[in-house]
Design a protein around this motif. Structure first.
Motif, short mmCIF file in Angstrom:
data_model
loop_
_atom_site.label_atom_id
_atom_site.label_comp_id
_atom_site.label_asym_id
_atom_site.label_seq_id
_atom_site.Cartn_x
_atom_site.Cartn_y
_atom_site.Cartn_z
N ASP A 80 0.86 -1.17 0.00
CA ASP A 80 0.00 0.00 0.00
C ASP A 80 0.90 1.22 0.00
N TYR A 81 0.31 2.42 -0.11
CA TYR A 81 1.14 3.62 -0.05
C TYR A 81 0.41 4.77 0.62
N ASP A 82 1.22 5.72 1.09
CA ASP A 82 0.73 6.98 1.65
C ASP A 82 1.52 8.11 1.02
N LEU A 83 0.85 9.20 0.74
CA LEU A 83 1.48 10.42 0.23
C LEU A 83 1.20 11.51 1.25
N LEU A 84 2.25 12.00 1.90
CA LEU A 84 2.10 12.93 3.00
C LEU A 84 2.81 14.24 2.72
#
Length: 128
Positions: A80-84
């Motif tokens: 999965d991924y997160d963009l912060l």
């Protein structure tokens, strides 16, 4: 199941982080969590500049994250991924804490060519 947190920035060097992280995830049976952090644009230049900066960063980072997840899935690794947004070191540590990721400090230090001080502290990079 363990989760490996892999920070990427869309650069050529991030490719090595993806490969190393996915190899480690495969060896340990862990899942992969990719993260990219964008620094906030300065408000000094106004909304048009901020909007353009945001658009450019998202156009660069989102595909890099999606490609990394696709690479993981092609290797049979759940990802999965997160963009912060914010200070990269702080946001990565915050994400690791919130997702209960236990960092492999020795492997991180080797990958950065440096050493880590106390747990939860910044990486001290040393040139090779």
């Amino acid at each position: 199941m363990k989760t490996i947190l892999i920070a990427i920035d869309g650069s050529a060097g991030a490719r090595a982080a993806i490969d190393e992280g996915l190899e480690f995830a495969n060896d340990t049976g862990a899942e992969a969590l990719f993260v990219a952090i964008r620094r906030p644009a300065s408000p000094v230049f106004g909304d048009p500049y901020w909007q353009q900066s945001l658009s450019n960063e998202l156009a660069r980072l989102r595909p890099a994250l999606q490609d990394a997840v696709a690479e993981a899935k092609s290797r049979g690794i759940h990802a999965d991924y997160d963009l912060l947004e914010g200070d990269p070191a702080e946001r990565i540590l915050d994400l690791a804490r919130s997702r209960d990721v236990d960092p492999d400090r020795d492997r991180i230090a080797r990958a950065w060519g440096g050493c880590l001080s106390d747990p939860g502290q910044r990486v001290e990079a040393r040139p090779p």
